[in-house]
Structures are given as C-alpha cells and as structure tokens.
Design a protein around this motif. Sequence first.
Motif, PDB file in Angstrom:
ATOM      1  N   GLY A  56       1.434   8.344   5.146  1.00 23.51           N
ATOM      2  CA  GLY A  56       0.908   9.184   4.078  1.00 23.51           C
ATOM      3  C   GLY A  56       2.027   9.655   3.175  1.00 23.51           C
ATOM      4  N   GLY A  57       1.645  10.382   2.111  1.00 23.45           N
ATOM      5  CA  GLY A  57       2.647  10.914   1.203  1.00 23.45           C
ATOM      6  C   GLY A  57       2.450  10.456  -0.225  1.00 23.45           C
ATOM      7  N   PRO A  58       3.354  10.857  -1.112  1.00 27.45           N
ATOM      8  CA  PRO A  58       3.177  10.584  -2.547  1.00 27.45           C
ATOM      9  C   PRO A  58       3.315   9.122  -2.936  1.00 27.45           C
ATOM     10  CG  PRO A  58       5.337  11.547  -2.128  1.00 27.45           C
ATOM     11  CD  PRO A  58       4.571  11.636  -0.844  1.00 27.45           C
ATOM     12  N   VAL A  79       7.339  11.331   2.656  1.00 31.56           N
ATOM     13  CA  VAL A  79       6.521  10.374   3.403  1.00 31.56           C
ATOM     14  C   VAL A  79       6.190  10.952   4.785  1.00 31.56           C
ATOM     15  CG1 VAL A  79       6.489   8.076   4.465  1.00 31.56           C
ATOM     16  CG2 VAL A  79       7.428   8.391   2.165  1.00 31.56           C
ATOM     17  N   ARG A  80       4.946  10.776   5.194  1.00 32.52           N
ATOM     18  CA  ARG A  80       4.500  11.258   6.498  1.00 32.52           C
ATOM     19  C   ARG A  80       4.145  10.079   7.384  1.00 32.52           C
ATOM     20  NH1 ARG A  80      -0.547  14.367   4.976  1.00 32.52           N
ATOM     21  NH2 ARG A  80      -0.528  12.878   3.242  1.00 32.52           N
ATOM     22  N   VAL A  81       4.460  10.200   8.668  1.00 31.22           N
ATOM     23  CA  VAL A  81       4.166   9.151   9.648  1.00 31.22           C
ATOM     24  C   VAL A  81       3.541   9.797  10.876  1.00 31.22           C
ATOM     25  CG1 VAL A  81       5.105   7.316  11.102  1.00 31.22           C
ATOM     26  CG2 VAL A  81       6.129   7.766   8.867  1.00 31.22           C
ATOM     27  N   ARG A  82       2.487   9.161  11.375  1.00 32.14           N
ATOM     28  CA  ARG A  82       1.956   9.591  12.671  1.00 32.14           C
ATOM     29  C   ARG A  82       1.445   8.354  13.417  1.00 32.14           C
ATOM     30  NH1 ARG A  82      -3.433  11.214  10.182  1.00 32.14           N
ATOM     31  NH2 ARG A  82      -5.018  10.477  11.671  1.00 32.14           N
ATOM     32  N   SER A 120       9.753   8.740  17.923  1.00 34.64           N
ATOM     33  CA  SER A 120      10.581   9.519  18.852  1.00 34.64           C
ATOM     34  C   SER A 120      11.578  10.342  18.061  1.00 34.64           C
ATOM     35  CB  SER A 120      11.324   8.583  19.814  1.00 34.64           C
ATOM     36  OG  SER A 120      12.178   9.304  20.669  1.00 34.64           O
ATOM     37  N   ASP A 121      11.458  11.670  18.171  1.00 34.22           N
ATOM     38  CA  ASP A 121      12.336  12.588  17.440  1.00 34.22           C
ATOM     39  C   ASP A 121      12.359  12.267  15.946  1.00 34.22           C
ATOM     40  OD1 ASP A 121      13.063  13.944  19.794  1.00 34.22           O
ATOM     41  OD2 ASP A 121      14.653  12.503  20.208  1.00 34.22           O
ATOM     42  N   GLY A 122      11.186  11.926  15.410  1.00 32.85           N
ATOM     43  CA  GLY A 122      11.069  11.669  13.985  1.00 32.85           C
ATOM     44  C   GLY A 122      11.490  10.289  13.541  1.00 32.85           C
ATOM     45  N   VAL A 123      11.889   9.425  14.478  1.00 30.26           N
ATOM     46  CA  VAL A 123      12.347   8.072  14.142  1.00 30.26           C
ATOM     47  C   VAL A 123      11.262   7.074  14.554  1.00 30.26           C
ATOM     48  CG1 VAL A 123      14.113   6.307  14.520  1.00 30.26           C
ATOM     49  CG2 VAL A 123      14.766   8.717  14.377  1.00 30.26           C
ATOM     50  N   LEU A 124      10.853   6.240  13.612  1.00 33.79           N
ATOM     51  CA  LEU A 124       9.784   5.278  13.845  1.00 33.79           C
ATOM     52  C   LEU A 124      10.354   3.937  14.294  1.00 33.79           C
ATOM     53  CD1 LEU A 124       6.763   4.410  13.529  1.00 33.79           C
ATOM     54  CD2 LEU A 124       7.344   3.767  11.171  1.00 33.79           C
ATOM     55  N   GLU A 172       0.806  -1.222   0.000  1.00 32.35           N
ATOM     56  CA  GLU A 172       0.000   0.000   0.000  1.00 32.35           C
ATOM     57  C   GLU A 172       0.839   1.272   0.000  1.00 32.35           C
ATOM     58  OE1 GLU A 172      -2.389  -3.266   2.087  1.00 32.35           O
ATOM     59  OE2 GLU A 172      -0.290  -2.597   1.998  1.00 32.35           O
ATOM     60  N   THR A 173       2.149   1.155   0.214  1.00 32.55           N
ATOM     61  CA  THR A 173       3.041   2.317   0.171  1.00 32.55           C
ATOM     62  C   THR A 173       4.138   2.133  -0.874  1.00 32.55           C
ATOM     63  OG1 THR A 173       4.402   1.417   1.955  1.00 32.55           O
ATOM     64  CG2 THR A 173       2.622   2.916   2.586  1.00 32.55           C
ATOM     65  N   CYS A 174       3.853   1.349  -1.899  1.00 34.82           N
ATOM     66  CA  CYS A 174       4.852   1.041  -2.934  1.00 34.82           C
ATOM     67  C   CYS A 174       6.083   0.387  -2.332  1.00 34.82           C
ATOM     68  CB  CYS A 174       5.260   2.292  -3.712  1.00 34.82           C
ATOM     69  SG  CYS A 174       3.967   2.969  -4.764  1.00 34.82           S
ATOM     70  N   GLY A 175       5.901  -0.398  -1.285  1.00 37.22           N
ATOM     71  CA  GLY A 175       7.024  -1.053  -0.625  1.00 37.22           C
ATOM     72  C   GLY A 175       7.606  -0.168   0.465  1.00 37.22           C
ATOM     73  N   GLY A 176       8.892  -0.361   0.743  1.00 37.33           N
ATOM     74  CA  GLY A 176       9.550   0.355   1.830  1.00 37.33           C
ATOM     75  C   GLY A 176       9.465   1.863   1.664  1.00 37.33           C
ATOM     76  N   CYS A 177       9.007   2.540   2.717  1.00 40.44           N
ATOM     77  CA  CYS A 177       8.906   4.004   2.676  1.00 40.44           C
ATOM     78  C   CYS A 177       9.542   4.652   3.901  1.00 40.44           C
ATOM     79  CB  CYS A 177       7.456   4.438   2.532  1.00 40.44           C
ATOM     80  SG  CYS A 177       6.383   3.986   3.910  1.00 40.44           S
TER      81      CYS A 177
END
Length: 386
Positions: free
Chosen positions: A238-240, A226-229, A270-274, A211-216
């Motif tokens: 999310g993202g392109p 790419v957006r993550v929440r 955490s600090d932008g790292v998933l 669903e995200t064209c593979g690794g994002c």
Amino acid sequence: MTGTLEVLPVRSGPATREALPQLERALAGDGPALLPVPADDDREIRRLTDALHPGEPIDGSTALVVATSGTTGTPKGALLTAAALRASGEATHSRLGGPGSWLLALPAHHIAGIQVLLRGLLAGTEPVIVDVATGFDPTVLPGAIAAMTGPRRYTSLVPTQLIKALDHPAATAALAELDAVLLGGAATPAPVLERARTAGITVVRTYGMSETCGGCVYDGVPLDGVRVRIEDSRVLLGGPVLASGYRGLPDHPAFAEPGWFRTDDAGLLSDGVLSITGRLDEAISTGGLTVVPQVVEAALSAHPAVAECAVFGVPDARLGQRVVAAVVPAAGTAPTLEDLRAHVERTVDSTAAPRELHLMPALPLRGPGKVDRRALAEQFTGPATG
C-alpha cells in the motif's frame, strides 16, 4: 472528469527521447492518459491495444496505463496517476541519496524503463540511452556511462543483464562507477550479488511491479510512505505509489481492499525487512509436497556449473507434478542431473530436487528479465527424461 486513453508509441534506442515531452506532461498531470507500446513491434501493439482499448473513455486522473506482463499471457493495465508516479520517483531519489542522471538499458514501454525516464525528468537530467532492441550488449556500457553527467549517476538492470556485464571486465568497472545499480524484475542469485559487490558495484535490489509504479521496496525496506503487510504468507502493498486499479476491471480482487494491492508473491516480514520466498501461483505440488521454485533455484544457483536456472513443474502420473530444472551452464561445464540433485539435496528436501534437467543456451523471458516458466512447462511437458 473523464478523458480518452491515447497510445504512446515508444521507439527504441536514442529515438526513445521522442516520448519524453508526453511523459513529462503525464508526470505533471496535465496530459491525456497514455498507453506506452513498443513502436517497432506490431504484434505487441495489437496484443496491448486489443486488451486495453485505447480511444475509449478513462478516468481523468489516470496519467499512464502500464501493461503487466502477467503469468497468464493476458495483459492487464495498471492505472497510474501523476501523483503516484511522482511519489515513486521522489521516494527513489530520497533513498538513493538525491536526484541524478539515469542510464536507460531496459525497454522503455515497461514500467522499469518508463521509471528510468520519469526519474530523469523529475531530476531535470537528460537520459543516456542504450539500444536494447536486439538484445543487451554489455560492451557498450563503458561509453554510455562515461557520457553520463553528475553529480549522481544511476541505472536500472535485470539480473540477466548484470550476469552478462560481469563477464566483461570493462563493463563491470563501468557499473562500479555508478552511485547505484537498481536490480529488479526477478530474483537475483546470491552468487551473482556477491560477484557484483566484490567488484565494487553498488547493487540495490528492488521489489515491486507495474501496480506499484515499479520498485517500491529496496533491499527489503519499503520506500518512504510504502506499507507492507503479510496475510496468510501473501504480500500486500500500500501507499502513495499504488495504482488506482486495472483498466476495465473495477472489481478485480487484487484491489478489493481499499488502499492495498494483493500480490501473488509469498513473503516474510522480519523487523520491517521484507523477504520474498516465491510466487504463490507458481508453486509445484509434487508427491504431496508444495515446492516453491525460487527456493530450489536459489540452491541450484550456488552450484559452480550453473550460470542461470529456472525451476518449474510438469504433469506426472505418479507425483501429480514433477520438478524440472532448465539450466544455462557456466562456460566450459556440462552439469548432470545426478550432480545437481545431490547439490540441491544438501539444503532442501529431496522431494524438491529436480527429477528432470534441460541444458539450454538461454532461458525464455517475458517482460524485462522475468523467466517465462509457463513457456518452459509447455515446451517440456511430456514423459520424464531423467
């Protein structure tokens, strides 16, 4: 504008190249929507075509319909546009340091294998292809990697392949020559990562799905755009690179919020790292405690007698579910349930420690590299044995 979904039979080995002209048109957005299927697997072709209905109308913006492996066994088709595929490939090359040549060592009808081919097309390079139709043979890696042209060289593997390669010094040395080895499809045990990096292999852990064209998300950091929440511990992406939905399922809740995909993964940001902590749909409820299999697997993997492992739940009259471990032992070892329980209890609650152990020569997989916990649970459902 509408079109018609067409089947793209993808052969294994060097014959995979026959699909490149159609994939190139899909990438450019000037071809029909394609459903990749394994050309030499009639049963899988029937399963995918029965579920995803080639020959019927489809939105003209769709370039590829890529089947998800899913945990239910019923495939869904992620609708991927040419723009999403290009965004994924370009962001990957940007993160890795530039376009390069790619080694295909994965089934080319799954998203990870398709992306290896598409990235090569974007880079204008010819792929080197390893035939994995009968399994992955790490002894072919030195010759395959030597055949790759520069200036940069990449491949994509799943953890089970890396584990096999690390047991062959020549294969390990060959992988260490590459500029990056993308590693995805499943969680990688920390000891395996340590072995690989100690051997000089540039491992890049990837997270994503069809669903995200593979690794994002690479090494926890989202690719450009790419957006993550996190919402109630659930990972949303999310993202392109995002799919436009599922084939024939316009109201699926995973795409209910415009611009976002609701995964079934639990995670922390955490600090932008998933960090992915486990699958929400694979949690085990045992004795009033919710156990995330991946947490127990991480603890088990640190035991020297455990080469590979999977943790899952089976029904239990007293506990609701009991925690079961399937383990591929390291060569020359025979770990016991008591030993592994004691090891796990050093880092996790004793309730999460396995109450049952099955030693196996290999773990069942679904898709490229994902352990099939559902199949294990079905195989071992019954009275406790340990």
